[in-house]
Every structure is written in structure tokens, then in C-alpha cells.
Design a protein around this motif. Structure first.
Motif, PDB file in Angstrom:
ATOM      1  N   LEU A  64       0.493  -1.120  -0.062  1.00 26.53           N
ATOM      2  CA  LEU A  64       0.124   0.267  -0.035  1.00 26.53           C
ATOM      3  C   LEU A  64       0.708   1.423  -0.239  1.00 26.53           C
ATOM      4  CD1 LEU A  64      -3.487   1.122   0.195  1.00 26.53           C
ATOM      5  CD2 LEU A  64      -2.472   0.935   2.579  1.00 26.53           C
ATOM      6  N   ASP A  65       1.956   1.266   0.426  1.00 23.91           N
ATOM      7  CA  ASP A  65       3.282   2.377   0.927  1.00 23.91           C
ATOM      8  C   ASP A  65       3.592   2.493  -0.768  1.00 23.91           C
ATOM      9  OD1 ASP A  65       4.835   4.336   1.702  1.00 23.91           O
ATOM     10  OD2 ASP A  65       5.849   2.834   1.293  1.00 23.91           O
ATOM     11  N   TRP A  66       4.356   1.621  -0.893  1.00 19.00           N
ATOM     12  CA  TRP A  66       4.464   1.763  -2.246  1.00 19.00           C
ATOM     13  C   TRP A  66       3.957   2.237  -3.254  1.00 19.00           C
ATOM     14  CZ3 TRP A  66       6.204  -4.167  -1.931  1.00 19.00           C
ATOM     15  CH2 TRP A  66       7.719  -4.125  -1.094  1.00 19.00           C
ATOM     16  N   SER A  67       2.280   1.845  -3.607  1.00 21.28           N
ATOM     17  CA  SER A  67       1.033   1.651  -4.568  1.00 21.28           C
ATOM     18  C   SER A  67       1.195   3.474  -4.298  1.00 21.28           C
ATOM     19  CB  SER A  67      -0.624   1.174  -4.402  1.00 21.28           C
ATOM     20  OG  SER A  67       0.461   0.024  -3.858  1.00 21.28           O
ATOM     21  N   VAL A  68       1.005   3.894  -3.235  1.00 19.41           N
ATOM     22  CA  VAL A  68       0.523   5.282  -3.052  1.00 19.41           C
ATOM     23  C   VAL A  68       1.496   6.521  -2.953  1.00 19.41           C
ATOM     24  CG1 VAL A  68       0.524   6.904  -0.572  1.00 19.41           C
ATOM     25  CG2 VAL A  68      -1.007   4.561  -0.691  1.00 19.41           C
ATOM     26  N   ARG A  69       2.696   6.042  -2.978  1.00 22.63           N
ATOM     27  CA  ARG A  69       3.787   6.653  -3.535  1.00 22.63           C
ATOM     28  C   ARG A  69       3.961   6.863  -5.452  1.00 22.63           C
ATOM     29  NH1 ARG A  69       9.443   5.458  -1.955  1.00 22.63           N
ATOM     30  NH2 ARG A  69       7.991   3.561  -0.761  1.00 22.63           N
ATOM     31  N   SER A  70       3.554   5.664  -5.906  1.00 20.81           N
ATOM     32  CA  SER A  70       3.157   5.424  -6.575  1.00 20.81           C
ATOM     33  C   SER A  70       2.173   6.361  -7.450  1.00 20.81           C
ATOM     34  CB  SER A  70       3.401   4.263  -7.589  1.00 20.81           C
ATOM     35  OG  SER A  70       4.922   3.903  -7.207  1.00 20.81           O
ATOM     36  N   PHE A  71       1.182   6.463  -7.015  1.00 18.34           N
ATOM     37  CA  PHE A  71      -0.156   7.033  -7.350  1.00 18.34           C
ATOM     38  C   PHE A  71       0.520   8.071  -7.584  1.00 18.34           C
ATOM     39  CE2 PHE A  71      -3.724   8.983  -7.460  1.00 18.34           C
ATOM     40  CZ  PHE A  71      -4.944   8.329  -7.284  1.00 18.34           C
ATOM     41  N   ARG A  72       1.078   9.327  -6.606  1.00 21.09           N
ATOM     42  CA  ARG A  72       1.311   9.978  -6.860  1.00 21.09           C
ATOM     43  C   ARG A  72       2.229  10.990  -7.845  1.00 21.09           C
ATOM     44  NH1 ARG A  72       2.538   9.841  -0.586  1.00 21.09           N
ATOM     45  NH2 ARG A  72       0.159  10.437   0.341  1.00 21.09           N
ATOM     46  N   HIS A  73       2.923   9.883  -8.445  1.00 20.26           N
ATOM     47  CA  HIS A  73       4.241   9.873  -9.487  1.00 20.26           C
ATOM     48  C   HIS A  73       3.170   9.993 -10.532  1.00 20.26           C
ATOM     49  CE1 HIS A  73       7.737  10.628 -11.119  1.00 20.26           C
ATOM     50  NE2 HIS A  73       7.653  10.246 -12.278  1.00 20.26           N
ATOM     51  N   PHE A  74       2.345   8.704 -11.019  1.00 16.19           N
ATOM     52  CA  PHE A  74       1.522   8.404 -11.646  1.00 16.19           C
ATOM     53  C   PHE A  74       0.595   9.643 -12.143  1.00 16.19           C
ATOM     54  CE2 PHE A  74       2.276   4.207 -11.515  1.00 16.19           C
ATOM     55  CZ  PHE A  74       2.953   3.863 -12.868  1.00 16.19           C
ATOM     56  N   SER A  75       0.144  10.431 -10.594  1.00 13.33           N
ATOM     57  CA  SER A  75      -1.504  11.171 -11.531  1.00 13.33           C
ATOM     58  C   SER A  75      -0.380  12.720 -12.233  1.00 13.33           C
ATOM     59  CB  SER A  75      -1.403  11.545  -9.791  1.00 13.33           C
ATOM     60  OG  SER A  75      -2.659  10.765  -9.420  1.00 13.33           O
ATOM     61  N   TRP A  76       1.312  12.730 -11.052  1.00 14.51           N
ATOM     62  CA  TRP A  76       2.273  13.854 -12.063  1.00 14.51           C
ATOM     63  C   TRP A  76       2.567  13.479 -13.635  1.00 14.51           C
ATOM     64  CZ3 TRP A  76       7.258  13.385 -14.446  1.00 14.51           C
ATOM     65  CH2 TRP A  76       7.922  14.306 -14.779  1.00 14.51           C
ATOM     66  N   LEU A  77       2.564  12.583 -14.052  1.00 16.39           N
ATOM     67  CA  LEU A  77       2.672  12.418 -15.401  1.00 16.39           C
ATOM     68  C   LEU A  77       1.255  11.826 -16.348  1.00 16.39           C
ATOM     69  CD1 LEU A  77       4.741   8.397 -15.342  1.00 16.39           C
ATOM     70  CD2 LEU A  77       5.470  10.722 -16.057  1.00 16.39           C
ATOM     71  N   GLU A  79      -0.244  14.840 -15.971  1.00 12.97           N
ATOM     72  CA  GLU A  79      -0.971  15.937 -15.737  1.00 12.97           C
ATOM     73  C   GLU A  79       0.537  16.862 -17.107  1.00 12.97           C
ATOM     74  OE1 GLU A  79      -0.373  17.500 -11.858  1.00 12.97           O
ATOM     75  OE2 GLU A  79      -2.332  16.796 -11.934  1.00 12.97           O
ATOM     76  N   GLN A  80       1.071  16.060 -17.712  1.00 16.03           N
ATOM     77  CA  GLN A  80       2.563  16.879 -17.760  1.00 16.03           C
ATOM     78  C   GLN A  80       2.092  16.263 -19.556  1.00 16.03           C
ATOM     79  OE1 GLN A  80       5.078  17.409 -16.031  1.00 16.03           O
ATOM     80  NE2 GLN A  80       3.502  16.685 -15.021  1.00 16.03           N
ATOM     81  N   PRO A  81       3.009  17.540 -20.160  1.00 17.28           N
ATOM     82  CA  PRO A  81       2.852  17.779 -22.032  1.00 17.28           C
ATOM     83  C   PRO A  81       3.540  16.678 -22.555  1.00 17.28           C
ATOM     84  CG  PRO A  81       4.791  19.407 -20.802  1.00 17.28           C
ATOM     85  CD  PRO A  81       3.905  18.602 -20.030  1.00 17.28           C
ATOM     86  N   GLY A  82       3.195  16.167 -23.737  1.00 14.40           N
ATOM     87  CA  GLY A  82       3.575  15.768 -24.625  1.00 14.40           C
ATOM     88  C   GLY A  82       2.806  13.476 -23.964  1.00 14.40           C
ATOM     89  N   THR A  83       3.504  12.944 -24.785  1.00 13.94           N
ATOM     90  CA  THR A  83       2.066  11.558 -24.305  1.00 13.94           C
ATOM     91  C   THR A  83       3.399  11.006 -23.808  1.00 13.94           C
ATOM     92  OG1 THR A  83       2.223  12.004 -26.279  1.00 13.94           O
ATOM     93  CG2 THR A  83       1.565   9.573 -26.138  1.00 13.94           C
ATOM     94  N   THR A  84       2.618  10.801 -22.354  1.00 15.70           N
ATOM     95  CA  THR A  84       3.549   9.822 -21.478  1.00 15.70           C
ATOM     96  C   THR A  84       2.678   8.326 -21.258  1.00 15.70           C
ATOM     97  OG1 THR A  84       2.049   9.881 -19.333  1.00 15.70           O
ATOM     98  CG2 THR A  84       3.786  11.592 -19.787  1.00 15.70           C
ATOM     99  N   GLY A  85       1.321   7.928 -21.905  1.00 13.51           N
ATOM    100  CA  GLY A  85       0.762   7.083 -21.757  1.00 13.51           C
ATOM    101  C   GLY A  85      -0.512   6.927 -20.579  1.00 13.51           C
ATOM    102  N   VAL A  86      -0.774   8.230 -20.006  1.00 12.65           N
ATOM    103  CA  VAL A  86      -0.519   7.909 -18.445  1.00 12.65           C
ATOM    104  C   VAL A  86      -2.076   8.783 -18.149  1.00 12.65           C
ATOM    105  CG1 VAL A  86      -0.885   7.665 -16.013  1.00 12.65           C
ATOM    106  CG2 VAL A  86       1.029   7.081 -17.536  1.00 12.65           C
ATOM    107  N   ARG A  87      -3.318   8.659 -18.261  1.00 16.29           N
ATOM    108  CA  ARG A  87      -4.753   9.020 -18.056  1.00 16.29           C
ATOM    109  C   ARG A  87      -5.044   9.217 -16.501  1.00 16.29           C
ATOM    110  NH1 ARG A  87      -8.683   6.893 -21.619  1.00 16.29           N
ATOM    111  NH2 ARG A  87      -7.071   5.371 -21.171  1.00 16.29           N
ATOM    112  N   LEU A  88      -6.447  10.080 -15.915  1.00 17.84           N
ATOM    113  CA  LEU A  88      -6.621   9.873 -14.784  1.00 17.84           C
ATOM    114  C   LEU A  88      -7.469   9.613 -15.403  1.00 17.84           C
ATOM    115  CD1 LEU A  88      -5.683  12.915 -12.254  1.00 17.84           C
ATOM    116  CD2 LEU A  88      -5.143   9.627 -12.258  1.00 17.84           C
TER     117      LEU A  88
END
Length: 310
Positions: A64-77, A79-88
């Protein structure tokens, strides 16, 4: 045997765990070579549906700790310009009871990262190479082989750790999915079934809708089974009838690298020159490799220690 430098590392494994760990290492200034016998699109990670949600991974509290920290980075991704392949993307999980920490992140109904692995894995490779990393299509015959070429080895071999370490506690959990043309699905749907061998999930991706799935413990056949595919479609069509006649675009099978507990720890290896190399193990993530990838990568890099060459 090549000459080694104090600021070099070899990462073994080209799936999402190995690539993410290699990115974190390279971006902090380490000279990283990533060894993988497969191109990223050929790994088990490429088969993943891409929903960021803790699934089939132990220990649960650490996951759960790893997931929470990863969630925050994916959420940042996302919002990044360009194509990361990540959507919320919003979705629903009938019968699921996520921990309060996870609900606080995702909200109700949950809105969580959904990762298009066909885009995301090339994004990680490009980010790795932009940081000076070097990807090599190469199979490690042993950990000692890597230790002879770098003072730091990070083992992210996934299922390959069975033979490489060797670690007989690693076993495959076979997953089969199919991709169909999107009839207009906008939200993901997952039935939380714990340790069941058959699950139901619907994941809308830019290339189609991923329908799943299975979790057959110990099965290693990578060939899609037609009867299993038909059963998956029936389960998903019971949720969304539009899927019953959706054109099938692709069948996929992957072997999740399950271990009773994720192995994330450090040790030493003979380097073949009378000394030792640091070896950090980071494998056994089961069905949650994408979900925990950034949290595990940061913890693995912490075990490597302070960046060398600074």
C-alpha cells in the motif's frame, strides 16, 4: 570482462520494474546499463491492463505504501505535456473495500491512473536514455556475470529470478485478456474477487477496451485459450452488453511473477576480481508491478546508497 567504474550499475530486467528502477538510478547520475533479453513490448508488462490498483501482491501493508507513492507519480505523469500514456480515469469496483489511505487518493467513485502500456513503456525507455542510460538486449546468465561488469547490480528479473538467483518461491500466475474495439466505454470496471482464478474487468484504452481476465496460479502456457476468451467476453458483456459483439482486435497472455513476499533487499556478490559487488533485489510483484513500480524503484535506489561520482 570489461573495466568497471565506481558510478556504474547494471539493471537486469526490461519490464516495468526494471525500467522504472533504471530511470530513477540514471536520473540521479548513475551510469546505468539495462540488460534484457526481450524488448519492452515483449515483456509481461506489455500485457498489463494498466490500472493502478494494488492487486495480488504481498506484504499488503508495504504494498500500500509503494502504491500510494507510485499513485502520486502517475498522477503527475498524467498532467505532463507530451505523451506518457497515463490518464486519470473514473471507474467502479463493486464489492471492493480499499484501505482508507487509498480511498483518500482516489475519491468516491474512484479516479485512478490508467496506463496505456504500449505508450508508457517506450516513454520509460526514452526517459532512461535521455538520462544517459543504455539499454542492451542481453540475457544475464548469472548474477555473477553482471557483478563482473559493474559494482552495483539491481535484479529486476521478475519470473526470470527463479533461475537467475535461483529463487524457487517465484511462480507464475497466468493472465489472459483480449482487446476489442471500443463501443463507447468511458469508465473502467473491476470486480474485486480476491484470490479467484477468474475475474471481470473492463479497461478503456486508446487502442481499444481490455477485457479480462484470469489468474491461474502455476500455469505457464502463453498461448491464448479460445474457451477462456469466450468466457471473458460473456462476463464482461453481462456488465456492458455493447461488448458482446465488439470486434476482437487481439488476444494476450502474460505470466505475473508472484512471490509470497516481494523481495526488495540488498546483499553482496563476488565480482570475480577478489572483491564483491552490491546486489539489490527488486522482484516478485505479482499482478501489481505497474501499481508499485515507482515506490519500489525509489526504495531499491535507496538501498544502492548515495549516488556515486558526485
Amino acid at each position: 570482462m570489461g573495466d568497471t567504474r565506481d558510478d556504474e550499475a547494471v539493471v537486469i530486467g526490461g519490464g516495468v520494474i526494471g525500467l522504472t528502477t533504471a530511470v530513477v538510478l540514471a536520473e540521479r547520475g548513475t551510469r546505468v546499463r539495462l540488460w534484457s533479453p526481450q524488448a519492452p513490448h515483449e515483456t509481461t508488462s506489455a500485457v498489463a491492463g494498466g490500472l493502478v490498483w494494488p492487486y495480488r501482491i504481498e506484504p499488503q501493508e508495504q504494498a500500500l505504501d509503494w502504491s500510494v507513492r507510485s499513485f502520486r507519480h502517475f498522477s503527475w505523469l498524467a498532467e505532463q505535456p507530451g505523451t506518457t500514456g497515463v490518464r486519470l480515469v473514473r471507474g467502479s469496483m463493486p464489492g471492493g473495500s480499499p484501505p482508507p489511505e487509498w480511498t483518500a487518493l482516489t475519491g468516491t467513485p474512484p479516479r485512478t491512473p490508467l496506463v496505456d502500456m504500449q505508450t508508457y513503456l517506450p516513454y520509460l525507455v526514452a526517459r532512461f536514455e535521455a538520462a544517459g542510460g543504455r539499454w542492451e538486449q542481453r540475457a544475464a546468465r548469472s548474477l555473477a556475470e553482471a557483478a563482473a561488469e559493474a559494482p552495483v547490480v539491481v535484479n529486476c528479473a521478475g519470473l526470470g529470478a527463479r533461475e537467475l538467483v535461483p529463487d524457487p518461491s517465484v511462480r507464475p500466475v497466468r493472465g489472459q485478456v483480449l482487446v476489442v474495439e471500443d463501443p463507447g466505454v468511458e469508465e473502467w470496471y473491476v470486480v474485486a474477487t480476491g484470490g479467484a482464478s477468474e475475474t471481470t474487468y473492463i479497461l478503456p484504452q486508446p487502442y481499444g477496451v481490455v477485457l479480462g481476465g484470469t489468474a491461474h496460479d502455476g500455469a505457464e502456457d502463453r498461448r491464448p485459450d479460445p474457451a477462456t476468451a469466450e468466457a471473458i467476453v460473456r462476463r464482461c458483456a453481462a456488465v456492458d452488453p455493447r461488448l458482446a459483439d465488439a470486434k476482437v482486435l487481439e488476444h494476450r497472455v502474460g505470466l505475473r511473477p508472484f512471490r509470497p513476499r516481494v523481495r526488495l533487499e540488498a546483499g553482496r556478490l563476488p565480482d570475480g576480481r577478489g572483491g564483491t559487488a552490491l546486489c539489490v533485489h527488486n522482484y516478485g510483484h505479482g499482478g501489481a508491478g505497474v501499481t508499485v513500480s515507482w515506490g519500489c524503484a525509489v526504495d531499491a535506489v535507496r538501498l544502492v546508497g548515495p549516488a556515486t561520482g558526485e
